[in-house]
Write a protein that holds these residues in place. Structure first.
Motif: not given
Length: 178
Positions: A105-109, A117-118, A164-165
């Protein structure tokens, strides 16, 4: 000297304002069109573009609709509503599986714009989850203002679901030997 100059200036201002004609009265400006869209118009627009829209749901102060779109289900939350007309909406989707991590999620943001995302750790007996959201500030006008932001949402939602799979990319079939 300063006192005499100030007194002379004050007298000049009084005489000028007394001699000036009264200002014309202006009619109040017409009320600006209020931003927003009706919940029913948003639902109809999404349905007209291929989404399967569930009936409006209200839980406490929260109003939303669920949308089934291909392999994914997402929601439209309505904010700043006066009656059925709402000033803002938020698209949101929830994904849960054992492979979701905080780093994911951190990589996405860090790497993506627009959709944020969170992460939520797993509850007892459950899987960790990631929620992704996209806020839309509506302006006066019709539902066509949803076209571009919804295209961004739908396109990036698929990317996030793969990230996120939730969706697994299938490899392209191999070309036959020549």
């Amino acid at each position: 000297m300063i006192r005499r100059t100030v007194s002379a200036l004050a007298a000049a201002v009084v005489m000028a304002t007394a001699a000036a004609p009264a200002m014309a009265q202006t009619a109040p400006a017409p009320a600006a069109a209020q931003p927003g869209l009706s919940i029913s118009d948003v639902s109809a627009w999404i349905a007209a573009h291929g989404g399967q829209v569930a009936p409006v749901q209200r839980v406490g102060d929260q109003t939303f609709i669920a949308v089934r779109d291909g392999e994914m289900t997402w929601a439209v939350f309505f904010y700043g509503c006066t009656g059925d007309v709402c000033a803002d909406i938020q698209y949101a989707a929830f994904f849960s599986n054992p492979g979701v991590t905080l780093d994911m999620v951190n990589n996405w943001n860090r790497d993506q714009r627009f959709l944020k995302a969170f992460y939520a750790p797993a509850d007892a007996g459950g899987d960790p989850s990631a929620t992704v959201q996209y806020d839309l500030l509506l302006r006066p006008g019709g539902v066509d203002q949803l076209t571009d932001p919804t295209a961004v949402w739908v396109g990036m939602l698929g990317l996030f679901a793969r990230h996120v799979g939730f969706l697994v990319e299938t490899p392209a079939p191999a070309a036959p030997p020549q």
